[in-house]
Design a protein around this motif. Structure first.
Motif, PDB file in Angstrom:
ATOM      1  N   LEU A   3       1.421   6.717  -6.716  1.00  0.00           N
ATOM      2  CA  LEU A   3       0.361   7.674  -7.044  1.00  0.00           C
ATOM      3  C   LEU A   3       0.838   9.106  -6.890  1.00  0.00           C
ATOM      4  O   LEU A   3       0.550   9.968  -7.724  1.00  0.00           O
ATOM      5  CB  LEU A   3      -0.867   7.439  -6.166  1.00  0.00           C
ATOM      6  CG  LEU A   3      -1.673   6.184  -6.432  1.00  0.00           C
ATOM      7  CD1 LEU A   3      -2.810   6.058  -5.423  1.00  0.00           C
ATOM      8  CD2 LEU A   3      -2.217   6.160  -7.844  1.00  0.00           C
ATOM      9  N   GLN A   9      -5.561  12.667  -3.479  1.00  0.00           N
ATOM     10  CA  GLN A   9      -6.537  12.249  -2.467  1.00  0.00           C
ATOM     11  C   GLN A   9      -6.474  10.743  -2.229  1.00  0.00           C
ATOM     12  O   GLN A   9      -6.495  10.273  -1.089  1.00  0.00           O
ATOM     13  CB  GLN A   9      -7.949  12.636  -2.898  1.00  0.00           C
ATOM     14  CG  GLN A   9      -8.210  14.112  -2.892  1.00  0.00           C
ATOM     15  CD  GLN A   9      -9.538  14.472  -3.538  1.00  0.00           C
ATOM     16  OE1 GLN A   9     -10.232  13.615  -4.088  1.00  0.00           O
ATOM     17  NE2 GLN A   9      -9.893  15.748  -3.482  1.00  0.00           N
ATOM     18  N   GLU A  10      -6.393   9.995  -3.303  1.00  0.00           N
ATOM     19  CA  GLU A  10      -6.321   8.538  -3.175  1.00  0.00           C
ATOM     20  C   GLU A  10      -5.032   8.106  -2.482  1.00  0.00           C
ATOM     21  O   GLU A  10      -5.045   7.187  -1.663  1.00  0.00           O
ATOM     22  CB  GLU A  10      -6.445   7.864  -4.541  1.00  0.00           C
ATOM     23  CG  GLU A  10      -7.804   8.043  -5.189  1.00  0.00           C
ATOM     24  CD  GLU A  10      -8.939   7.490  -4.355  1.00  0.00           C
ATOM     25  OE1 GLU A  10      -8.840   6.336  -3.877  1.00  0.00           O
ATOM     26  OE2 GLU A  10      -9.933   8.212  -4.164  1.00  0.00           O
ATOM     27  N   ILE A  35      -5.488   8.591   1.185  1.00  0.00           N
ATOM     28  CA  ILE A  35      -6.319   7.528   1.763  1.00  0.00           C
ATOM     29  C   ILE A  35      -5.512   6.251   1.932  1.00  0.00           C
ATOM     30  O   ILE A  35      -5.565   5.603   2.978  1.00  0.00           O
ATOM     31  CB  ILE A  35      -7.570   7.285   0.890  1.00  0.00           C
ATOM     32  CG1 ILE A  35      -8.497   8.493   0.966  1.00  0.00           C
ATOM     33  CG2 ILE A  35      -8.291   6.010   1.306  1.00  0.00           C
ATOM     34  CD1 ILE A  35      -9.614   8.480  -0.059  1.00  0.00           C
ATOM     35  N   ILE A  36      -4.755   5.900   0.908  1.00  0.00           N
ATOM     36  CA  ILE A  36      -3.939   4.684   0.978  1.00  0.00           C
ATOM     37  C   ILE A  36      -2.890   4.811   2.077  1.00  0.00           C
ATOM     38  O   ILE A  36      -2.645   3.874   2.824  1.00  0.00           O
ATOM     39  CB  ILE A  36      -3.288   4.379  -0.382  1.00  0.00           C
ATOM     40  CG1 ILE A  36      -4.365   3.958  -1.380  1.00  0.00           C
ATOM     41  CG2 ILE A  36      -2.217   3.306  -0.265  1.00  0.00           C
ATOM     42  CD1 ILE A  36      -3.859   3.832  -2.801  1.00  0.00           C
ATOM     43  N   TYR A  69      -7.202  14.101  -7.770  1.00  0.00           N
ATOM     44  CA  TYR A  69      -7.797  12.811  -7.415  1.00  0.00           C
ATOM     45  C   TYR A  69      -6.720  11.830  -6.947  1.00  0.00           C
ATOM     46  O   TYR A  69      -6.890  11.143  -5.931  1.00  0.00           O
ATOM     47  CB  TYR A  69      -8.560  12.252  -8.616  1.00  0.00           C
ATOM     48  CG  TYR A  69      -9.022  10.834  -8.429  1.00  0.00           C
ATOM     49  CD1 TYR A  69     -10.105  10.536  -7.610  1.00  0.00           C
ATOM     50  CD2 TYR A  69      -8.364   9.785  -9.070  1.00  0.00           C
ATOM     51  CE1 TYR A  69     -10.524   9.230  -7.432  1.00  0.00           C
ATOM     52  CE2 TYR A  69      -8.784   8.477  -8.902  1.00  0.00           C
ATOM     53  CZ  TYR A  69      -9.858   8.205  -8.076  1.00  0.00           C
ATOM     54  OH  TYR A  69     -10.265   6.913  -7.903  1.00  0.00           O
ATOM     55  N   LEU A  70      -5.614  11.765  -7.666  1.00  0.00           N
ATOM     56  CA  LEU A  70      -4.528  10.863  -7.279  1.00  0.00           C
ATOM     57  C   LEU A  70      -3.953  11.235  -5.924  1.00  0.00           C
ATOM     58  O   LEU A  70      -3.637  10.358  -5.114  1.00  0.00           O
ATOM     59  CB  LEU A  70      -3.429  10.861  -8.343  1.00  0.00           C
ATOM     60  CG  LEU A  70      -3.767  10.193  -9.671  1.00  0.00           C
ATOM     61  CD1 LEU A  70      -2.623  10.377 -10.657  1.00  0.00           C
ATOM     62  CD2 LEU A  70      -4.075   8.723  -9.480  1.00  0.00           C
ATOM     63  N   ALA A  76       0.946   4.105  -2.792  1.00  0.00           N
ATOM     64  CA  ALA A  76       0.685   5.512  -2.478  1.00  0.00           C
ATOM     65  C   ALA A  76       1.813   6.384  -3.009  1.00  0.00           C
ATOM     66  O   ALA A  76       1.565   7.450  -3.584  1.00  0.00           O
ATOM     67  CB  ALA A  76       0.517   5.699  -0.969  1.00  0.00           C
ATOM     68  N   SER A  85       1.079  11.759  -9.838  1.00  0.00           N
ATOM     69  CA  SER A  85       0.389  13.037  -9.682  1.00  0.00           C
ATOM     70  C   SER A  85       1.353  14.198  -9.931  1.00  0.00           C
ATOM     71  O   SER A  85       1.004  15.165 -10.615  1.00  0.00           O
ATOM     72  CB  SER A  85      -0.201  13.140  -8.284  1.00  0.00           C
ATOM     73  OG  SER A  85      -0.758  14.403  -8.076  1.00  0.00           O
ATOM     74  N   TYR A  91      -7.399  15.135 -12.347  1.00  0.00           N
ATOM     75  CA  TYR A  91      -6.901  13.781 -12.134  1.00  0.00           C
ATOM     76  C   TYR A  91      -5.727  13.788 -11.161  1.00  0.00           C
ATOM     77  O   TYR A  91      -5.602  12.902 -10.320  1.00  0.00           O
ATOM     78  CB  TYR A  91      -6.509  13.123 -13.456  1.00  0.00           C
ATOM     79  CG  TYR A  91      -6.266  11.644 -13.340  1.00  0.00           C
ATOM     80  CD1 TYR A  91      -7.259  10.795 -12.855  1.00  0.00           C
ATOM     81  CD2 TYR A  91      -5.056  11.086 -13.698  1.00  0.00           C
ATOM     82  CE1 TYR A  91      -7.039   9.432 -12.734  1.00  0.00           C
ATOM     83  CE2 TYR A  91      -4.826   9.730 -13.583  1.00  0.00           C
ATOM     84  CZ  TYR A  91      -5.828   8.910 -13.102  1.00  0.00           C
ATOM     85  OH  TYR A  91      -5.597   7.556 -12.978  1.00  0.00           O
ATOM     86  N   SER A 140       0.836  -1.212   0.000  1.00  0.00           N
ATOM     87  CA  SER A 140       0.000   0.000   0.000  1.00  0.00           C
ATOM     88  C   SER A 140       0.863   1.252   0.000  1.00  0.00           C
ATOM     89  O   SER A 140       0.589   2.202  -0.708  1.00  0.00           O
ATOM     90  CB  SER A 140      -0.921   0.023   1.220  1.00  0.00           C
ATOM     91  OG  SER A 140      -1.854  -1.011   1.136  1.00  0.00           O
TER      92      SER A 140
END
Length: 88
Positions: free
Chosen positions: A11, A77-78, A81-82, A74-75, A8, A15, A71, A4
């Motif tokens: 990502l 934010q993801e 979260i991860i 969004y990345l 992350a 980003s 995008y 994970s």
């Protein structure tokens, strides 16, 4: 959890790359606009070129650039979260 965290980080790197390309596109467009506006386009061929230039850049300005920005957000934010999930 290590997977994970690596995802992350990937990502976040992707980003950052999207943000860099977003800025590159805007810089190139600004430079082209500057060059384009430095000429006097009094003849029909020149005016046609300017019109075509602006028309063909519309998809880049109205779709690509905003989509890169959204995008990238969004990345981010993801990735957040991860990262939180991996810390639990």
């Amino acid at each position: 959890m290590a997977i994970s965290k690596a995802d992350a980080e990937a990502l976040v790197r992707f980003s950052a790359l999207l943000k860099e390309k977003h800025d590159d596109i805007l810089a190139v467009k600004a430079a082209m606009d500057n060059v384009l506006n430095s000429f006097v386009w009094a003849d029909p061929v020149g005016q046609s070129f300017v019109t075509r230039y602006h028309e063909e850049l519309k998809p880049i300005e109205t779709k690509l650039v905003p989509n890169l920005e959204s995008y990238s957000s969004y990345l981010d934010q993801e990735a957040s979260i991860i990262s939180e999930y991996g810390q639990i």
